[in-house]
Design a protein around this motif. Structure first.
Motif, PDB file in Angstrom:
ATOM      1  N   LYS A 156      52.234  66.824 -17.421  1.00 34.73           N
ATOM      2  CA  LYS A 156      53.086  66.966 -16.241  1.00 34.73           C
ATOM      3  C   LYS A 156      53.700  68.361 -16.160  1.00 34.73           C
ATOM      4  O   LYS A 156      54.214  68.754 -15.120  1.00 34.73           O
ATOM      5  CB  LYS A 156      54.212  65.922 -16.263  1.00 34.73           C
ATOM      6  N   MET A 157      53.642  69.097 -17.253  1.00 35.49           N
ATOM      7  CA  MET A 157      54.216  70.440 -17.293  1.00 35.49           C
ATOM      8  C   MET A 157      53.250  71.497 -16.759  1.00 35.49           C
ATOM      9  O   MET A 157      53.643  72.631 -16.538  1.00 35.49           O
ATOM     10  CB  MET A 157      54.606  70.802 -18.735  1.00 35.49           C
ATOM     11  N   LEU A 158      52.001  71.159 -16.544  1.00 34.95           N
ATOM     12  CA  LEU A 158      51.019  72.151 -16.092  1.00 34.95           C
ATOM     13  C   LEU A 158      51.426  72.882 -14.818  1.00 34.95           C
ATOM     14  O   LEU A 158      51.272  74.107 -14.737  1.00 34.95           O
ATOM     15  CB  LEU A 158      49.639  71.510 -15.930  1.00 34.95           C
ATOM     16  N   PRO A 159      51.976  72.199 -13.807  1.00 31.83           N
ATOM     17  CA  PRO A 159      52.398  72.951 -12.617  1.00 31.83           C
ATOM     18  C   PRO A 159      53.467  74.007 -12.930  1.00 31.83           C
ATOM     19  O   PRO A 159      53.493  75.068 -12.324  1.00 31.83           O
ATOM     20  CB  PRO A 159      52.964  71.881 -11.676  1.00 31.83           C
ATOM     21  N   LEU A 160      54.309  73.744 -13.902  1.00 33.01           N
ATOM     22  CA  LEU A 160      55.335  74.720 -14.279  1.00 33.01           C
ATOM     23  C   LEU A 160      54.694  75.961 -14.890  1.00 33.01           C
ATOM     24  O   LEU A 160      55.116  77.082 -14.620  1.00 33.01           O
ATOM     25  CB  LEU A 160      56.329  74.085 -15.249  1.00 33.01           C
TER      26      LEU A 160
ATOM     27  N   LYS B 248      56.573  83.608 -10.056  1.00 32.87           N
ATOM     28  CA  LYS B 248      58.018  83.470 -10.206  1.00 32.87           C
ATOM     29  C   LYS B 248      58.847  84.319  -9.246  1.00 32.87           C
ATOM     30  O   LYS B 248      59.978  83.970  -8.970  1.00 32.87           O
ATOM     31  CB  LYS B 248      58.457  83.640 -11.645  1.00 32.87           C
ATOM     32  N   ASN B 249      58.296  85.377  -8.696  1.00 31.66           N
ATOM     33  CA  ASN B 249      59.057  86.195  -7.742  1.00 31.66           C
ATOM     34  C   ASN B 249      58.897  85.718  -6.298  1.00 31.66           C
ATOM     35  O   ASN B 249      59.603  86.186  -5.415  1.00 31.66           O
ATOM     36  CB  ASN B 249      58.649  87.662  -7.856  1.00 31.66           C
ATOM     37  N   ASN B 250      57.962  84.806  -6.057  1.00 30.77           N
ATOM     38  CA  ASN B 250      57.691  84.342  -4.694  1.00 30.77           C
ATOM     39  C   ASN B 250      57.715  82.821  -4.587  1.00 30.77           C
ATOM     40  O   ASN B 250      56.918  82.232  -3.866  1.00 30.77           O
ATOM     41  CB  ASN B 250      56.308  84.846  -4.227  1.00 30.77           C
ATOM     42  N   LEU B 251      58.607  82.167  -5.297  1.00 29.41           N
ATOM     43  CA  LEU B 251      58.659  80.706  -5.285  1.00 29.41           C
ATOM     44  C   LEU B 251      59.237  80.166  -3.985  1.00 29.41           C
ATOM     45  O   LEU B 251      60.136  80.759  -3.405  1.00 29.41           O
ATOM     46  CB  LEU B 251      59.525  80.196  -6.439  1.00 29.41           C
ATOM     47  N   THR B 252      58.702  79.028  -3.584  1.00 28.39           N
ATOM     48  CA  THR B 252      59.227  78.325  -2.418  1.00 28.39           C
ATOM     49  C   THR B 252      59.594  76.907  -2.866  1.00 28.39           C
ATOM     50  O   THR B 252      59.116  76.438  -3.908  1.00 28.39           O
ATOM     51  CB  THR B 252      58.161  78.237  -1.301  1.00 28.39           C
ATOM     52  N   PRO B 253      60.410  76.202  -2.084  1.00 35.84           N
ATOM     53  CA  PRO B 253      60.730  74.811  -2.444  1.00 35.84           C
ATOM     54  C   PRO B 253      59.478  73.941  -2.595  1.00 35.84           C
ATOM     55  O   PRO B 253      59.431  73.064  -3.445  1.00 35.84           O
ATOM     56  CB  PRO B 253      61.601  74.340  -1.286  1.00 35.84           C
ATOM     57  N   LYS B 254      58.458  74.218  -1.802  1.00 38.43           N
ATOM     58  CA  LYS B 254      57.205  73.449  -1.891  1.00 38.43           C
ATOM     59  C   LYS B 254      56.545  73.618  -3.262  1.00 38.43           C
ATOM     60  O   LYS B 254      55.950  72.686  -3.788  1.00 38.43           O
ATOM     61  CB  LYS B 254      56.250  73.871  -0.776  1.00 38.43           C
ATOM     62  N   ASP B 255      56.688  74.802  -3.870  1.00 38.38           N
ATOM     63  CA  ASP B 255      56.115  75.040  -5.190  1.00 38.38           C
ATOM     64  C   ASP B 255      56.729  74.126  -6.247  1.00 38.38           C
ATOM     65  O   ASP B 255      56.110  73.830  -7.258  1.00 38.38           O
ATOM     66  CB  ASP B 255      56.339  76.501  -5.624  1.00 38.38           C
ATOM     67  N   LEU B 256      57.942  73.690  -6.024  1.00 41.60           N
ATOM     68  CA  LEU B 256      58.671  72.902  -7.017  1.00 41.60           C
ATOM     69  C   LEU B 256      58.564  71.392  -6.803  1.00 41.60           C
ATOM     70  O   LEU B 256      59.026  70.615  -7.639  1.00 41.60           O
ATOM     71  CB  LEU B 256      60.144  73.314  -7.007  1.00 41.60           C
ATOM     72  N   GLU B 257      57.947  70.971  -5.703  1.00 39.38           N
ATOM     73  CA  GLU B 257      57.874  69.553  -5.347  1.00 39.38           C
ATOM     74  C   GLU B 257      57.232  68.665  -6.400  1.00 39.38           C
ATOM     75  O   GLU B 257      57.639  67.531  -6.596  1.00 39.38           O
ATOM     76  CB  GLU B 257      57.100  69.368  -4.036  1.00 39.38           C
TER      77      GLU B 257
END
Length: 126
Positions: free
Chosen positions: A38-42, A49-58
């Motif tokens: 489950k950590m693979l997306p992280l 890391k400089n261009n993260l969006t809320p969708k990236d963290l879903e």
């Protein structure tokens, strides 16, 4: 394998060994190896890391990261408090800084080592 990381101006030790999967299961009731995946997306976010969006963290379950970090810390220092209390001791617990440091330890628990065959052991003795 062991590593010390500075978190919130404190030296925090983290350690992995053969008991990590069982300690994780005993504490959280979940399979350690399934949780690691489950950590693979992280891991993929490290590149963005400089261009993260809320969708990236879903699709990231940050609880898994905190649980794994606690198990590794507990393995290194058995006297630490339970997960919520231990995490509450930190004013800051910056995942973006800590994850890359712990990633090597997480991967170490998943590596395989090739077993030597009888012929290889015999050749090594010569």
């Amino acid at each position: 394998m062991e590593k010390t990381i500075v978190i919130d101006d404190r030296q925090v030790r983290f350690k992995t060994n053969g008991a990590i999967p069982l300690r994780y299961k005993a504490q959280f009731g979940k399979d350690y190896f399934k949780e690691i995946f489950k950590m693979l997306p992280l891991a993929n976010l490290e590149k963005k890391k400089n261009n993260l969006t809320p969708k990236d963290l879903e699709h990231i379950d940050f609880e898994v990261f905190y649980n794994i970090a606690w198990v590794m810390a507990k393995t290194a220092e058995p006297s630490i408090a339970e997960p919520l209390e231990w995490l509450g001791e930190f004013e800051e617990f910056p995942i973006a800084d800590i994850f890359p440091e712990l990633q090597e330890l997480m991967l170490a628990t998943m590596r395989t080592s090739k077993k030597k065959t009888a012929a290889e052991m015999k050749a090594a003795k010569k």
